[in-house]
Write an enzyme that holds these catalytic residues in place. Structure first.
Site, PDB file in Angstrom:
ATOM      1  N   CYS A 281      11.428  -4.171  13.078  1.00  0.00           N
ATOM      2  CA  CYS A 281      10.458  -5.071  13.722  1.00  0.00           C
ATOM      3  C   CYS A 281      10.947  -6.512  13.742  1.00  0.00           C
ATOM      4  O   CYS A 281      10.397  -7.338  14.471  1.00  0.00           O
ATOM      5  CB  CYS A 281       9.123  -4.996  12.981  1.00  0.00           C
ATOM      6  SG  CYS A 281       8.451  -3.351  12.895  1.00  0.00           S
TER       7      CYS A 281
ATOM      8  N   HIS B 232       4.777 -11.321  13.743  1.00  0.00           N
ATOM      9  CA  HIS B 232       4.856  -9.910  14.129  1.00  0.00           C
ATOM     10  C   HIS B 232       3.489  -9.272  13.921  1.00  0.00           C
ATOM     11  O   HIS B 232       2.847  -9.486  12.893  1.00  0.00           O
ATOM     12  CB  HIS B 232       5.920  -9.215  13.264  1.00  0.00           C
ATOM     13  CG  HIS B 232       5.879  -7.721  13.363  1.00  0.00           C
ATOM     14  ND1 HIS B 232       5.760  -7.058  14.567  1.00  0.00           N
ATOM     15  CD2 HIS B 232       5.920  -6.756  12.398  1.00  0.00           C
ATOM     16  CE1 HIS B 232       5.735  -5.753  14.343  1.00  0.00           C
ATOM     17  NE2 HIS B 232       5.825  -5.540  13.043  1.00  0.00           N
TER      18      HIS B 232
ATOM     19  N   ASN C 263       0.909  -2.104  16.901  1.00  0.00           N
ATOM     20  CA  ASN C 263       2.191  -2.600  16.368  1.00  0.00           C
ATOM     21  C   ASN C 263       3.315  -2.110  17.277  1.00  0.00           C
ATOM     22  O   ASN C 263       3.669  -0.929  17.264  1.00  0.00           O
ATOM     23  CB  ASN C 263       2.372  -2.074  14.939  1.00  0.00           C
ATOM     24  CG  ASN C 263       3.685  -2.541  14.307  1.00  0.00           C
ATOM     25  OD1 ASN C 263       4.595  -2.993  14.990  1.00  0.00           O
ATOM     26  ND2 ASN C 263       3.771  -2.402  12.993  1.00  0.00           N
TER      27      ASN C 263
HETATM   28  O1  UT7 Z   1       5.836  -3.238  11.428  1.00  0.00           O
HETATM   29  C1  UT7 Z   1       6.733  -2.761  10.496  1.00  0.00           C
HETATM   30  C2  UT7 Z   1       6.293  -3.051   9.131  1.00  0.00           C
HETATM   31  N1  UT7 Z   1       5.141  -2.261   8.816  1.00  0.00           N
HETATM   32  C3  UT7 Z   1       4.154  -2.791   8.172  1.00  0.00           C
HETATM   33  O2  UT7 Z   1       4.174  -3.964   7.878  1.00  0.00           O
HETATM   34  C4  UT7 Z   1       3.030  -1.874   7.781  1.00  0.00           C
HETATM   35  C5  UT7 Z   1       2.387  -2.355   6.520  1.00  0.00           C
HETATM   36  N2  UT7 Z   1       1.357  -1.470   6.023  1.00  0.00           N
HETATM   37  C6  UT7 Z   1       0.123  -1.384   6.555  1.00  0.00           C
HETATM   38  O3  UT7 Z   1      -0.181  -2.004   7.553  1.00  0.00           O
HETATM   39  C7  UT7 Z   1      -0.899  -0.553   5.796  1.00  0.00           C
HETATM   40  O4  UT7 Z   1      -0.344  -0.156   4.579  1.00  0.00           O
HETATM   41  C8  UT7 Z   1      -1.382   0.690   6.583  1.00  0.00           C
HETATM   42  C9  UT7 Z   1      -2.291   0.247   7.722  1.00  0.00           C
HETATM   43  C10 UT7 Z   1      -0.210   1.467   7.104  1.00  0.00           C
HETATM   44  C11 UT7 Z   1      -2.210   1.580   5.671  1.00  0.00           C
HETATM   45  O5  UT7 Z   1      -3.297   0.859   5.119  1.00  0.00           O
HETATM   46  P1  UT7 Z   1      -3.574   0.874   3.560  1.00  0.00           P
HETATM   47  O6  UT7 Z   1      -4.775   0.099   3.349  1.00  0.00           O
HETATM   48  O7  UT7 Z   1      -2.317   0.431   2.875  1.00  0.00           O
HETATM   49  O8  UT7 Z   1      -3.881   2.392   3.300  1.00  0.00           O
HETATM   50  P2  UT7 Z   1      -3.201   3.407   2.268  1.00  0.00           P
HETATM   51  O9  UT7 Z   1      -1.913   3.889   2.802  1.00  0.00           O
HETATM   52  O10 UT7 Z   1      -3.217   2.807   0.880  1.00  0.00           O
HETATM   53  O11 UT7 Z   1      -4.250   4.582   2.296  1.00  0.00           O
HETATM   54  C12 UT7 Z   1      -5.610   4.391   1.828  1.00  0.00           C
HETATM   55  C13 UT7 Z   1      -6.415   5.626   2.205  1.00  0.00           C
HETATM   56  C14 UT7 Z   1      -5.736   6.938   1.825  1.00  0.00           C
HETATM   57  O12 UT7 Z   1      -6.744   7.842   1.432  1.00  0.00           O
HETATM   58  P3  UT7 Z   1      -7.053   8.122  -0.116  1.00  0.00           P
HETATM   59  O13 UT7 Z   1      -5.761   8.637  -0.699  1.00  0.00           O
HETATM   60  O14 UT7 Z   1      -7.477   6.803  -0.692  1.00  0.00           O
HETATM   61  O15 UT7 Z   1      -8.130   9.143  -0.068  1.00  0.00           O
HETATM   62  C15 UT7 Z   1      -5.136   7.415   3.125  1.00  0.00           C
HETATM   63  O16 UT7 Z   1      -4.975   8.804   3.172  1.00  0.00           O
HETATM   64  O17 UT7 Z   1      -6.602   5.662   3.617  1.00  0.00           O
HETATM   65  C16 UT7 Z   1      -6.180   6.953   4.110  1.00  0.00           C
HETATM   66  N3  UT7 Z   1      -5.677   6.784   5.465  1.00  0.00           N
HETATM   67  C17 UT7 Z   1      -6.459   6.906   6.544  1.00  0.00           C
HETATM   68  N4  UT7 Z   1      -7.735   7.196   6.692  1.00  0.00           N
HETATM   69  C18 UT7 Z   1      -8.237   7.261   7.956  1.00  0.00           C
HETATM   70  C19 UT7 Z   1      -4.405   6.457   5.841  1.00  0.00           C
HETATM   71  N5  UT7 Z   1      -4.341   6.386   7.181  1.00  0.00           N
HETATM   72  C20 UT7 Z   1      -5.600   6.672   7.646  1.00  0.00           C
HETATM   73  C21 UT7 Z   1      -6.176   6.739   8.931  1.00  0.00           C
HETATM   74  N6  UT7 Z   1      -7.483   7.026   9.028  1.00  0.00           N
HETATM   75  N7  UT7 Z   1      -5.462   6.508  10.048  1.00  0.00           N
END
Ligand code: UT7
Length: 328
Positions: free
Chosen positions: A115, A255, A285
């Site tokens: 990115c 970004h 993104n």
């Molecule tokens: O552009 C390149 C660089 N990339 C980035 O900078 C991405 C950086 N990361 C992020 O933007 C975030 O980490 C995400 C948006 C990808 C994820 O958000 P998060 O708040 O970090 O969520 P998480 O991965 O810690 O997951 C929290 C919960 C999990 O459920 P449990 O284990 O707490 O029950 C996931 O399974 O959210 C769940 N989850 C979802 N739920 C509904 C993950 N994706 C989804 C979804 N819908 N799409």
């Protein structure tokens, strides 16, 4: 003292016509509009059609940038396409773009820095322009990530999207142009964002397809923490190198990875509200394309005045991060 500078003389963008909303995604994967909006800020994104490829959008964005710059194809001396999702592994998409646009005098190559690719490419282009080797360089940031997503993986398919942004960088005079830039990499975190198969480590095979290794995989949570820290750091560094402070910034163009990352970085820098440009709600993104798309939007909306200070910063696979300061 040399007054040679690399200015942005024109911008352009192109995105697919097809809009995919969070409600559309609710129908195909276990997610909700509420989760996507609150955790990422994304409401909808553009997704390419079956017959569209990366070059489809690169060519349109680049043509728009050349038109805006008033530069003809033979005047372009170099084309850099920053992408992780090229038309093919071979040849470089930049070569396909060169031919389609008729930029017969341009050296053309792709650059892969996740990115951060657009800022990396902008930094390289600046060197060629300032040294006098190139009068006009076309820098394109473009992705067609939808083709590499597992549409059953809710951790990635709700986030990534498609599009292209382009700028023409041209010879100009200080104090306009790219005032400072910085690029960083920490390969120790190379496994945070990957597309494991298709290269020499894991060549395409029935097994690699079966195991879903041709899809993008991301350790989002760990990436998130690094993103906030490194973006704030590189922004402070490039501002300081340019002899500026966050208070001098007219437009912060980060970004568009996650609304919460943008908010946290903006808070740390003290750049909030209107000055911090956000369009992730409409485009998701788009990786290397997100900054040039955002830049084209504010330029075409007539929001950028000559002399304005633009701060750009990105973060992504590699891990890589980079920033630049431009005086318009
Ligand atoms: O552009 C390149 C660089 N990339 C980035 O900078 C991405 C950086 N990361 C992020 O933007 C975030 O980490 C995400 C948006 C990808 C994820 O958000 P998060 O708040 O970090 O969520 P998480 O991965 O810690 O997951 C929290 C919960 C999990 O459920 P449990 O284990 O707490 O029950 C996931 O399974 O959210 C769940 N989850 C979802 N739920 C509904 C993950 N994706 C989804 C979804 N819908 N799409």
């Amino acid at each position: 003292m040399s007054t040679a500078s690399a200015i942005i003389s024109g911008t352009g963008m192109s995105v697919p016509d097809r809009v995919v909303t969070n409600q559309d995604l609710e129908k195909i994967v276990n997610t909700s509009d509420k989760w996507i909006t609150s955790r990422t800020g994304i409401r909808e994104r553009r997704i390419a059609g079956k017959d569209e490829k990366l070059s489809t959008f690169c060519i349109k964005a680049a043509q728009a940038a050349m038109d805006a710059a008033g530069v003809t194809p033979p005047e372009i001396a170099m084309i850099i396409v920053a992408t992780v999702t090229p038309d093919h592994p071979i040849p470089a998409t930049a070569c396909i773009v060169q031919n389609a646009l008729g930029c017969k005098n341009a050296a053309a190559f792709d650059m892969q820095a996740g990115c951060s690719g657009f800022i990396y490419a902008q930094s390289v282009a600046k060197q060629f322009v300032v040294s006098g080797r190139c009068k006009h360089v076309l820098v394109i940031g473009a992705e067609i990530l939808s083709k590499f997503l597992n549409w059953e993986d809710r951790a990635t398919c709700v986030i990534f999207a498609d599009g292209a942004g382009a700028v023409v960088m041209s010879e100009g005079d200080f104090p306009r142009g790219v005032l400072s830039s910085a690029m960083y990499t920490d390969g120790d975190m190379a496994d945070f964002i990957t597309l494991p198969a298709g290269g020499s480590a894991i060549p395409p095979s029935a097994e690699s397809l079966e195991q879903g290794q041709h899809f993008i995989q991301m350790r989002g949570n760990e990436t998130f923490k690094m993103a906030v820290r490194s973006l704030a750091g590189v922004c402070r560094e490039v501002l300081e190198s340019a002899g500026l402070t966050p208070g001098d910034v007219n437009w912060f163009i980060p970004h568009q990875a996650n609304q919460r990352i943008i908010g946290a970085v903006g808070e740390r820098l003290g750049i909030t509200g209107e000055r911090c440009y956000v369009n992730i709600d409409r485009f998701g993104n788009t990786s290397a394309a997100s900054i040039p798309i955002a830049l084209d939007e504010i330029v075409r909306a007539g929001k950028v005045k000559e002399g304005d200070i633009l701060l750009m910063a990105a973060f992504g696979a590699g891990l890589t991060w980079a920033g630049s300061v431009v005086r318009w």
